[in-house]
Design a protein around this motif. Structure first.
Motif, mmCIF file in Angstrom:
data_model
loop_
_atom_site.group_PDB
_atom_site.id
_atom_site.type_symbol
_atom_site.label_atom_id
_atom_site.label_comp_id
_atom_site.label_asym_id
_atom_site.label_seq_id
_atom_site.Cartn_x
_atom_site.Cartn_y
_atom_site.Cartn_z
ATOM 1 N N GLN A 1 -7.739 -5.312 9.414
ATOM 2 C CA GLN A 1 -7.500 -6.432 8.368
ATOM 3 C C GLN A 1 -6.110 -6.927 8.985
ATOM 4 O O GLN A 1 -6.169 -8.305 8.792
ATOM 5 C CB GLN A 1 -7.299 -6.168 6.903
ATOM 6 C CG GLN A 1 -7.057 -7.076 5.901
ATOM 7 C CD GLN A 1 -6.970 -6.664 4.578
ATOM 8 O OE1 GLN A 1 -7.012 -5.479 4.248
ATOM 9 N NE2 GLN A 1 -6.739 -7.543 3.708
ATOM 10 N N ASP B 1 0.770 -1.137 -0.170
ATOM 11 C CA ASP B 1 0.056 0.044 0.018
ATOM 12 C C ASP B 1 0.925 1.392 -0.016
ATOM 13 O O ASP B 1 0.493 2.383 -0.708
ATOM 14 C CB ASP B 1 -0.949 -0.134 1.202
ATOM 15 C CG ASP B 1 -2.178 -0.868 1.165
ATOM 16 O OD1 ASP B 1 -2.248 -1.592 0.099
ATOM 17 O OD2 ASP B 1 -2.886 -0.889 2.112
ATOM 18 N N GLU C 1 0.750 4.071 -3.055
ATOM 19 C CA GLU C 1 0.456 5.568 -2.831
ATOM 20 C C GLU C 1 1.647 6.414 -2.725
ATOM 21 O O GLU C 1 1.395 7.858 -2.563
ATOM 22 C CB GLU C 1 -0.195 5.494 -1.291
ATOM 23 C CG GLU C 1 -1.465 4.885 -1.022
ATOM 24 C CD GLU C 1 -2.089 5.164 0.167
ATOM 25 O OE1 GLU C 1 -1.907 6.365 1.142
ATOM 26 O OE2 GLU C 1 -2.972 4.536 0.664
ATOM 27 N N ARG D 1 -1.148 6.608 6.921
ATOM 28 C CA ARG D 1 -2.381 6.376 6.444
ATOM 29 C C ARG D 1 -2.640 4.649 5.952
ATOM 30 O O ARG D 1 -3.463 3.741 6.348
ATOM 31 C CB ARG D 1 -2.561 6.823 5.001
ATOM 32 C CG ARG D 1 -4.018 6.757 4.580
ATOM 33 C CD ARG D 1 -4.368 7.720 3.480
ATOM 34 N NE ARG D 1 -3.409 8.117 2.541
ATOM 35 C CZ ARG D 1 -2.508 8.913 2.281
ATOM 36 N NH1 ARG D 1 -2.586 9.912 3.381
ATOM 37 N NH2 ARG D 1 -1.622 9.093 1.529
ATOM 38 N N SER D 2 -1.650 3.942 5.533
ATOM 39 C CA SER D 2 -1.605 2.680 5.150
ATOM 40 C C SER D 2 -1.421 1.851 6.677
ATOM 41 O O SER D 2 -2.170 0.717 6.629
ATOM 42 C CB SER D 2 -0.277 2.184 4.301
ATOM 43 O OG SER D 2 -0.240 2.885 3.096
ATOM 44 N N ASP E 1 -2.854 2.628 9.178
ATOM 45 C CA ASP E 1 -4.223 2.915 10.035
ATOM 46 C C ASP E 1 -5.321 2.117 9.146
ATOM 47 O O ASP E 1 -6.203 1.608 9.469
ATOM 48 C CB ASP E 1 -4.672 4.363 9.971
ATOM 49 C CG ASP E 1 -3.943 5.228 10.892
ATOM 50 O OD1 ASP E 1 -3.481 4.615 11.924
ATOM 51 O OD2 ASP E 1 -3.659 6.343 10.974
ATOM 52 N N GLU E 2 -5.277 2.250 7.920
ATOM 53 C CA GLU E 2 -6.122 1.665 6.921
ATOM 54 C C GLU E 2 -6.153 0.063 7.293
ATOM 55 O O GLU E 2 -7.135 -0.811 6.509
ATOM 56 C CB GLU E 2 -6.286 1.945 5.340
ATOM 57 C CG GLU E 2 -6.478 3.391 5.304
ATOM 58 C CD GLU E 2 -6.219 4.162 3.936
ATOM 59 O OE1 GLU E 2 -5.348 3.214 2.941
ATOM 60 O OE2 GLU E 2 -6.493 5.168 3.451
ATOM 61 N N ASN E 3 -5.071 -0.553 7.383
ATOM 62 C CA ASN E 3 -4.813 -1.935 7.444
ATOM 63 C C ASN E 3 -5.005 -2.698 8.868
ATOM 64 O O ASN E 3 -4.827 -3.678 9.136
ATOM 65 C CB ASN E 3 -3.564 -2.498 6.619
ATOM 66 C CG ASN E 3 -3.715 -2.249 5.276
ATOM 67 O OD1 ASN E 3 -4.502 -2.881 4.744
ATOM 68 N ND2 ASN E 3 -2.816 -1.293 4.609
ATOM 69 N N ARG E 4 -5.292 -1.551 9.891
ATOM 70 C CA ARG E 4 -5.220 -1.919 11.185
ATOM 71 C C ARG E 4 -6.202 -3.272 11.566
ATOM 72 O O ARG E 4 -5.915 -4.266 11.927
ATOM 73 C CB ARG E 4 -5.376 -1.025 12.302
ATOM 74 C CG ARG E 4 -5.108 -1.183 13.810
ATOM 75 C CD ARG E 4 -5.459 -0.121 14.499
ATOM 76 N NE ARG E 4 -4.709 1.184 13.832
ATOM 77 C CZ ARG E 4 -3.300 1.672 14.245
ATOM 78 N NH1 ARG E 4 -2.594 0.454 14.855
ATOM 79 N NH2 ARG E 4 -2.864 2.475 13.718
ATOM 80 N N SER F 1 1.872 8.673 3.535
ATOM 81 C CA SER F 1 1.289 7.367 3.089
ATOM 82 C C SER F 1 1.859 6.232 3.922
ATOM 83 O O SER F 1 0.758 5.276 3.968
ATOM 84 C CB SER F 1 2.040 7.269 1.601
ATOM 85 O OG SER F 1 3.514 7.212 1.802
#
Length: 143
Positions: free
Chosen positions: A123, A41, A45, A115-116, A118-121, A112
């Motif tokens: 999952q 990710d 990004e 954010r990556s 945080d967005e994958n926490r 980036s």
């Protein structure tokens, strides 16, 4: 009529010990998969001007077993294991990478990496949990 149940403590302890090793290996596989996911990710990004900074993250991803074509970059990743903890540490050695992430006086950062993460926490927790569960049930004895 008589019913008896016997246990072999040594056998039980050996199974528990073997299971613990399998669980540790499952945790390791899961954490590595999460590291790979986050790095893919970040690379996707990441802004590209010269490609040098992105190549650093690609080299880190390559250290975790996935090649992306830019493995010659200035980065690396390692798996750090302690008794009850497994960690993936990815480092981009490009000197201006902190400015790309956080920005500088005249330029805003991309964020980036943050954010990556945080967005994958959520999952990430699912991936590690599944790998641990899979490992725990590998070679289990049917009752």
């Amino acid at each position: 009529m008589s019913v008896s149940v016997e246990t072999d403590l040594e056998s039980l302890l050996a199974r528990l010990s073997a299971g613990r090793g399998r669980i540790r290996e499952g945790r390791r596989r899961g954490v590595i998969r999460v590291g790979q996911l986050v790095l893919r990710d970040v690379i996707g990004e990441h802004p590209v001007e010269t490609g040098r900074s992105r190549a650093g993250w690609s080299a880190a991803l390559s250290s975790l077993g996935l090649t992306t074509g830019d493995a010659g970059g200035e980065g690396e990743a390692s798996v750090i294991e302690e008794a009850e903890q497994t960690e993936v540490e990815a480092i981009n050695f490009v000197e201006y990478e902190p400015f790309v992430e956080y920005g500088s006086r005249g330029r805003s950062g991309t964020g980036s990496v943050r954010r990556s993460l945080d967005e994958n926490r959520s999952q990430a927790a699912e991936i590690v949990g599944k790998e641990i569960a899979r490992a725990a049930f590998e070679g289990s004895v049917e009752l």
